[in-house]
Design a protein around this motif. Structure first.
Motif, PDB file in Angstrom:
ATOM      1  N   MET A   1       0.848  -3.702  -6.962  1.00 24.35           N
ATOM      2  CA  MET A   1       2.061  -3.911  -6.196  1.00 24.35           C
ATOM      3  C   MET A   1       1.811  -3.472  -4.755  1.00 24.35           C
ATOM      4  O   MET A   1       1.176  -2.473  -4.499  1.00 24.35           O
ATOM      5  N   LYS A   2       2.364  -4.234  -3.834  1.00 18.24           N
ATOM      6  CA  LYS A   2       2.295  -3.923  -2.408  1.00 18.24           C
ATOM      7  C   LYS A   2       3.653  -3.410  -1.963  1.00 18.24           C
ATOM      8  O   LYS A   2       4.697  -3.867  -2.437  1.00 18.24           O
ATOM      9  N   TYR A   3       3.631  -2.449  -1.055  1.00 17.47           N
ATOM     10  CA  TYR A   3       4.860  -1.913  -0.480  1.00 17.47           C
ATOM     11  C   TYR A   3       5.038  -2.501   0.909  1.00 17.47           C
ATOM     12  O   TYR A   3       4.092  -2.557   1.692  1.00 17.47           O
ATOM     13  N   VAL A   4       6.251  -2.959   1.190  1.00 13.24           N
ATOM     14  CA  VAL A   4       6.524  -3.665   2.436  1.00 13.24           C
ATOM     15  C   VAL A   4       7.622  -2.937   3.202  1.00 13.24           C
ATOM     16  O   VAL A   4       8.694  -2.662   2.649  1.00 13.24           O
ATOM     17  N   TRP A  30       9.013 -12.614  -4.641  1.00 13.02           N
ATOM     18  CA  TRP A  30       7.895 -11.695  -4.906  1.00 13.02           C
ATOM     19  C   TRP A  30       8.404 -10.333  -5.366  1.00 13.02           C
ATOM     20  O   TRP A  30       7.820  -9.708  -6.232  1.00 13.02           O
ATOM     21  N   LYS A  35       5.742  -8.176  -7.460  1.00  4.02           N
ATOM     22  CA  LYS A  35       4.531  -8.232  -6.640  1.00  4.02           C
ATOM     23  C   LYS A  35       4.632  -7.344  -5.404  1.00  4.02           C
ATOM     24  O   LYS A  35       3.630  -6.864  -4.900  1.00  4.02           O
ATOM     25  N   ILE A  36       5.873  -7.165  -4.904  1.00  6.85           N
ATOM     26  CA  ILE A  36       6.087  -6.290  -3.755  1.00  6.85           C
ATOM     27  C   ILE A  36       7.310  -5.421  -4.002  1.00  6.85           C
ATOM     28  O   ILE A  36       8.144  -5.718  -4.865  1.00  6.85           O
TER      29      ILE A  36
END
Length: 64
Positions: A1-4, A30, A35-36
């Motif tokens: 997982m990406k942090y935005v 997403w 995913k984020i």
């Protein structure tokens, strides 16, 4: 997982362009898919609320 982390002005731009562009829709998809994850500090949330009111007031004046 990406942090935005998206700054206030970019959130506003994403929101205002949502009818024409699908960038916000894709980001939200997403997030829903895991995913984020958005980082929204309290100060950013407060600024978004403030700017939301400002943008709505501007739109209201344009309509009148």
């Amino acid at each position: 997982m990406k942090y935005v982390l998206i700054d206030t002005n970019s959130w506003i731009d994403l929101y205002l362009e949502a009818a024409e562009e699908k960038n916000l829709d894709q980001l939200l998809k997403w997030e829903k898919d895991g995913k984020i994850s958005f980082l929204l500090p309290d100060t950013l949330q407060q600024e978004l609320q403030k700017q939301k009111k400002t943008q709505l007031d501007l739109l209201d004046r344009k309509i009148k």
